[in-house]
Motif scaffolding. Structure first.
Motif, short mmCIF file in Angstrom:
data_model
loop_
_atom_site.label_atom_id
_atom_site.label_comp_id
_atom_site.label_asym_id
_atom_site.label_seq_id
_atom_site.Cartn_x
_atom_site.Cartn_y
_atom_site.Cartn_z
N ALA A 1 4.37 -4.37 -5.51
CA ALA A 1 5.07 -2.99 -4.77
C ALA A 1 6.31 -2.75 -5.33
O ALA A 1 6.98 -1.35 -4.73
N ASN A 2 6.23 -3.16 -6.94
CA ASN A 2 7.34 -2.23 -7.46
C ASN A 2 8.35 -1.57 -6.92
O ASN A 2 9.97 -1.02 -6.23
N SER A 3 9.45 -2.99 -5.33
CA SER A 3 10.75 -2.73 -4.93
C SER A 3 11.94 -3.88 -5.21
O SER A 3 11.58 -5.07 -6.04
N SER A 4 12.68 -3.38 -5.15
CA SER A 4 13.97 -4.59 -5.22
C SER A 4 14.33 -5.70 -4.35
O SER A 4 13.89 -5.64 -3.82
N PHE A 5 15.36 -6.78 -4.49
CA PHE A 5 15.04 -7.47 -3.86
C PHE A 5 15.78 -7.76 -3.06
O PHE A 5 14.69 -7.34 -1.69
N ARG B 1 1.34 -1.09 -0.04
CA ARG B 1 0.00 0.10 0.24
C ARG B 1 0.76 1.50 -0.04
O ARG B 1 0.51 2.09 -0.80
N ALA B 2 2.11 1.21 0.78
CA ALA B 2 2.44 2.17 1.28
C ALA B 2 4.07 2.91 -0.74
O ALA B 2 4.26 4.14 -1.02
N LYS B 3 4.14 1.49 -1.19
CA LYS B 3 4.36 1.45 -2.63
C LYS B 3 2.92 1.98 -3.55
O LYS B 3 3.53 1.29 -4.87
N ASN B 4 2.35 2.27 -3.34
CA ASN B 4 0.75 2.56 -4.02
C ASN B 4 0.19 1.32 -5.02
O ASN B 4 0.32 1.75 -6.26
N ALA B 5 1.35 -0.22 -4.40
CA ALA B 5 -0.04 -1.40 -5.38
C ALA B 5 -1.12 -0.80 -5.38
O ALA B 5 -2.24 -0.35 -4.47
N ASP B 6 -2.10 -1.83 -6.07
CA ASP B 6 -3.16 -1.70 -6.27
C ASP B 6 -3.82 -2.94 -5.51
O ASP B 6 -3.75 -4.08 -5.76
N ILE B 7 -4.14 -2.62 -4.34
CA ILE B 7 -4.33 -3.27 -3.48
C ILE B 7 -5.41 -4.56 -3.54
O ILE B 7 -5.92 -5.20 -2.88
N ASP B 8 -6.65 -3.98 -3.99
CA ASP B 8 -7.80 -4.83 -4.47
C ASP B 8 -7.53 -6.02 -5.99
O ASP B 8 -7.68 -6.99 -5.71
N PHE B 9 -6.50 -5.39 -6.21
CA PHE B 9 -6.18 -6.15 -7.61
C PHE B 9 -5.00 -7.46 -7.11
O PHE B 9 -5.28 -8.78 -7.03
N CYS B 10 -4.30 -6.91 -5.47
CA CYS B 10 -3.31 -7.99 -4.86
C CYS B 10 -4.38 -8.80 -4.02
O CYS B 10 -4.27 -10.06 -4.42
N LYS B 11 -5.57 -8.39 -3.22
CA LYS B 11 -6.37 -8.92 -2.72
C LYS B 11 -7.29 -10.05 -3.92
O LYS B 11 -7.42 -11.22 -3.43
N SER B 12 -7.22 -9.82 -4.89
CA SER B 12 -7.68 -10.75 -5.59
C SER B 12 -6.70 -12.07 -5.66
O SER B 12 -7.30 -13.13 -6.41
N ILE B 13 -5.95 -11.34 -6.65
CA ILE B 13 -4.63 -12.77 -6.99
C ILE B 13 -4.87 -13.82 -5.36
O ILE B 13 -4.85 -14.83 -5.21
#
Length: 169
Positions: free
Chosen positions: A47-51, A12-24
């Motif tokens: 979350a568009n984050s690095s390893f 959420r802090a990385k602006n991910a689409d939380i509803d889409f993630c919940k669907s997964i």
């Protein structure tokens, strides 16, 4: 805070689409996946984050699963797509399940969307391509996840809805 709640907050802090993630996550649970680490990866993949960032917060195992099916946005756009297609071939089964649930969620959204025919067609072709890339790995491992047949049937029903050939797994 549970691992899943922590992953959701991070995404959420990385602006991910939380509803889409919940669907997964919903789809993963529907095929019998209840492992908290795998479910948390469904949030972290978007979350568009690095390893290194994921490793520092969630550990090596989760970071490996996440980066094995996430685009590397540090690469040029063309290389991103090339790498994104190659990654699943060496990815752990858990990553393939997450990717399959992502495709299923995307196809569901596509079926219900009011996108232009051109945009819908582009997204559909992209997801069919991804399914074909995953096909061999799914066929070899589908016995490991008994509920996966429903997910595959649903994906094929959507393909038929769009007048596409179903994929045999």
């Amino acid at each position: 805070m549970s691992l899943i709640e922590s992953a959701e907050a991070f995404a959420r802090a990385k602006n991910a689409d939380i509803d889409f993630c919940k669907s997964i996550v919903f789809r993963l649970k529907s095929i019998g996946v209840n492992d908290e680490q795998i479910l948390c990866c469904a949030f972290l993949c978007y979350a568009n984050s690095s390893f290194d960032e994921i490793h520092a917060r969630f550990g090596r195992e989760i970071a490996t699963v996440v980066t094995s099916i996430s685009k590397d946005f540090s690469l040029p756009r063309q290389r991103q797509e090339e790498q994104y297609i190659k990654q699943p071939q060496d990815a752990p089964w858990e990553s393939i399940l997450i990717k399959l649930c992502e495709i299923s969620a995307t196809l569901k959204i596509l079926k219900d969307s009011e996108l232009s025919k051109t945009k819908r067609g582009k997204i559909l072709k992209q997801n069919i391509h991804h399914l074909n890339v995953l096909k061999k790995k799914i066929s070899e491992n589908k016995d490991r996840t008994p509920g996966i047949e429903r997910l595959l049937d649903g994906a094929n029903e959507t393909l038929i809805h769009f007048k596409q050939r179903p994929i045999k797994f």
